[in-house]
Design an enzyme around this catalytic site. Structure first.
Site, PDB file in Angstrom:
ATOM      1  N   GLU A  60      29.360  19.411 -14.638  1.00  0.00           N
ATOM      2  CA  GLU A  60      29.724  18.052 -14.218  1.00  0.00           C
ATOM      3  C   GLU A  60      29.382  16.999 -15.264  1.00  0.00           C
ATOM      4  O   GLU A  60      30.179  16.098 -15.538  1.00  0.00           O
ATOM      5  CB  GLU A  60      29.053  17.698 -12.881  1.00  0.00           C
ATOM      6  CG  GLU A  60      29.644  18.436 -11.678  1.00  0.00           C
ATOM      7  CD  GLU A  60      29.063  19.825 -11.467  1.00  0.00           C
ATOM      8  OE1 GLU A  60      28.178  20.242 -12.250  1.00  0.00           O
ATOM      9  OE2 GLU A  60      29.488  20.508 -10.514  1.00  0.00           O
ATOM     10  N   HIS A 129      25.339  18.627   0.389  1.00  0.00           N
ATOM     11  CA  HIS A 129      26.801  18.585   0.392  1.00  0.00           C
ATOM     12  C   HIS A 129      27.358  17.710   1.518  1.00  0.00           C
ATOM     13  O   HIS A 129      28.527  17.822   1.861  1.00  0.00           O
ATOM     14  CB  HIS A 129      27.388  19.995   0.556  1.00  0.00           C
ATOM     15  CG  HIS A 129      27.187  20.910  -0.607  1.00  0.00           C
ATOM     16  ND1 HIS A 129      25.949  21.305  -1.042  1.00  0.00           N
ATOM     17  CD2 HIS A 129      28.085  21.519  -1.434  1.00  0.00           C
ATOM     18  CE1 HIS A 129      26.079  22.124  -2.083  1.00  0.00           C
ATOM     19  NE2 HIS A 129      27.369  22.270  -2.336  1.00  0.00           N
TER      20      HIS A 129
END
Lengths: 326, 321
Positions: A60, A129
């Site tokens: 990322e 998440h």
């Protein structure tokens, strides 16, 4: 007009913009043959090819930095984060680089960059998440932060984001992707940033809600109406820039305000909105501004517990009743 | 290198050296603040690489990046003004020593966060590939940056996608006070290229001819679509990490030994031996560059401070909404 799901509206705007501007490309994890795990890039690889729909390794920070470099050199990258929670992996690139380079380079760098993806509750994805992480990105000047609550807003705001010459943080919501709404077919349909939408009019109390909480605020308003409390529901749509004009106008009319978001209440965007209402409209207020947000607790895996952490319709109804003095 | 190129590389090295000596003097006179990271002793790397790039090629640089900017064509007066935070500086006083950028001339910027510029150059290379140009991107970083995760993430992507980028590690032996031997699991950072299936080469970073040779090979490979290269330029930082570093981590003898390997003296000796320049011509070149730097210093000293009314300029492109 076409009836579209939120995820399809996102996909269609990306495709439409890519057709008219060859400098746009998309990169992210599993966006190619897989079409993104929520389907927001489904079919784009077939139409635009590997040069413009780029599957990345699970890196990322690296691919965010690569996107920044591409944006500095004439491209308009759209970076998909599979979960916006994963932006934590790329915080230096987002907060120290994307947000600041234009300023630090004396205005000579331009970064047309969209970082988009979903966040929030609804699937029992547990603490890493299921978060709502938008507040982090409103604290450091240089980014714009968008939170569409429906398919129509998602389409109009995403087009504005893609055409903007600044780095944009675009927060979709996993629990909204399947919701359908009428979306204009016009390939220039856009919604400007910094313009709140009054989703429901009412004269007794203002509920300022974002993302998934907009729907809950509307449900709460229906319940409150049975109790003869008419709630006005205001969705800022972009939390940076923030349309205080619309919020202040509503609060000055109703004299009462509840701010509700799914993100943690502590130091959340609601604190900023409540504070600005008090700075701007104190003398119009008949009650203290109330904030609702997730409890100071990691989002739990179990759905019953998850629902206990974030504000529900009942919580909104109770908060409004509490400041209505009836 | 032909004579003209040698002279260009030499002049660039001399300009970087004298620019930084001037910055150090200004700092010691309290005319310049912040932290200034000097690359004195390391000038061969920027000079024998940047000189060979075109305006349209890209670089990204580091906190120790004055040399990279100058070798890519930055004006020393505008750079010195930026070091002093003046309104005439490259960034209008918003960035300072560690953020000199000139995007339109391919300098995508120095960067104060270790390793942060590595993916930016790689993104520029991706951009060139998508646009179908023959541009090359070069990213300079230190030995310390090769321990950052983003170095590894980016090398992997650059190799995976065969991007036209050259990774130049300037190994000046120290990450602040920590010697490379105490921070790095490998003796030669160049071997890390192997993990990403790209060529890696150890180069004498104080020898302009060795630097040029390795660099041009890497550029050729990038332009031919064969992908990236990692070059480890072994060199040495003569000064402290920053102006004011007590330098307790090394001996004077070690520093003096490296000063004998000065890249500028080395090239001067070569030029005299080969008849490229006489000692008198060299002395004249020193005076000429001294004059250029003096003018840059004067320009910076006499430039106005930025207007506080402009402090919010350029936070965003256009209005915030």
């Amino acid at each position: 007009m076409s009836i579209k799901k939120y995820a399809v509206a996102i996909r269609d705007v990306i495709a439409e913009e890519m057709r008219s501007d060859s400098s746009i490309f998309v990169m992210g994890e599993d966006i190619g043959p897989q079409g993104g795990i929520f389907g927001c890039t489904r079919g784009l690889l077939d139409e635009f090819g590997e040069n413009r729909i780029i599957d990345t390794p699970i890196s990322e920070a690296g691919f965010t930095g690569v996107g920044i470099g591409a944006a500095l050199t004439g491209m308009r990258p759209i970076i998909e984060f599979m979960y916006m929670d994963f932006t934590y992996e790329a915080m230096d690139q987002i907060l120290n680089q994307a947000a600041k380079l234009r300023y630090m380079y004396g205005g000579k760098a331009t970064l047309p960059l969209v970082i988009r993806g979903q966040q929030g509750i609804g699937r029992g994805n547990a603490g890493t998440h299921s978060q709502s992480v938008e507040a982090f990105f409103t604290h450091i000047p240089g980014l714009k932060v968008v939170q569409p609550s429906g398919a129509r807003d998602a389409a109009g705001l995403l087009r504005t984001a893609i055409r903007d010459n600044n780095p944009i943080m675009f927060f979709e919501h996993k629990a909204l992707y399947a919701n359908s709404e009428e979306v204009p077919d016009d390939t220039d349909f856009s919604i400007p940033f910094g313009v709140a939408d009054v989703k429901r009019e009412g004269g007794d109390v203002t509920i300022i809600a974002t993302s998934l909480m907009v729907g809950r605020a509307l449900e709460a308003a229906d319940i409150l109406a049975k109790d003869s409390i008419q709630a006005e529901v205001v969705d800022p749509r972009t939390i940076l820039p923030l349309d205080m004009d619309t919020i202040n106008a509503s609060v000055r009319k109703t004299g009462r305000a509840v701010v509700v978001h799914e993100a943690h209440k502590t130091n959340g965007v609601g604190a900023e909105i409540a504070s600005r209402i008090m700075e701007d409209s104190f003398k119009y207020l008949d009650a203290p501004v109330t904030r609702l947000g997730a409890k100071a607790c990691t989002l739990p895996f179990n759905l019953v517990l998850e629902n206990a952490v974030v504000p529900g319709v009942d919580d909104i109804v109770a908060a409004v009743q509490n400041i209505s003095y009836r | 290198m032909d004579k003209k190129t040698i002279l260009k590389v030499y002049e660039t090295m001399l300009t970087i050296r004298k620019f930084e000596e001037c910055a150090l003097k200004l700092f010691e006179e309290n005319k310049l603040r912040g932290s200034v990271h000097l690359s004195i002793g390391q000038e061969a790397v920027p000079a024998a690489t940047g000189t060979f790039l075109r305006d349209e090629d890209y670089i990204t640089s580091t906190h120790r990046g004055h040399g990279h900017a100058i070798a890519k064509g930055a004006r020393v007066d505008l750079a010195m003004a930026e070091l002093m935070g003046k309104t005439t500086g490259y960034c209008g006083g918003r960035g300072g020593s560690m953020h000199i950028a000139e995007v339109e001339k391919g300098n995508l910027g120095a960067n104060a966060i270790v390793g942060a510029g590595i993916p930016h150059a790689t993104g520029a290379a991706l951009s060139a590939r998508i646009r179908g140009t023959d541009q090359v991107a070069v990213t300079y970083f230190g030995d310390g940056a090769s321990n950052e995760g983003i170095f590894h993430e980016t090398l992997n992507m650059a190799s995976l996608w065969n991007l036209p980028v050259v990774f130049i590690c300037e190994n000046n032996q120290f990450g602040l006070s920590t010697p490379q031997s105490k921070a790095c699991s490998v003796k030669d950072i160049a071997v890390r290229a192997g993990a990403y299936d790209m060529p890696g080469e150890v180069v004498d970073g104080n020898d302009v001819f060795a630097v040029e040779k390795a660099f041009l090979k890497a550029v050729k490979r990038a332009k031919e679509g064969k992908g990236p290269t990692l070059l480890e330029m072994k060199t040495y930082r003569w000064k402290g990490h920053w102006t004011g570093d007590p330098e307790v981590y090394r001996t004077r003898e070690e520093v003096e030994a490296w000063k004998k390997k000065c890249p500028i003296l080395r090239l001067e000796k070569h030029m005299v031996d080969k008849g490229v320049m006489s000692t008198a011509e060299i002395a004249n070149k020193h005076k000429e560059v001294d004059g250029v730097i003096r003018k840059a210093e004067e320009f910076a000293l006499t430039s106005p401070e930025p207007d506080p009314a402009t402090v919010l300029d350029n936070v965003y492109f256009g209005e915030v909404n």
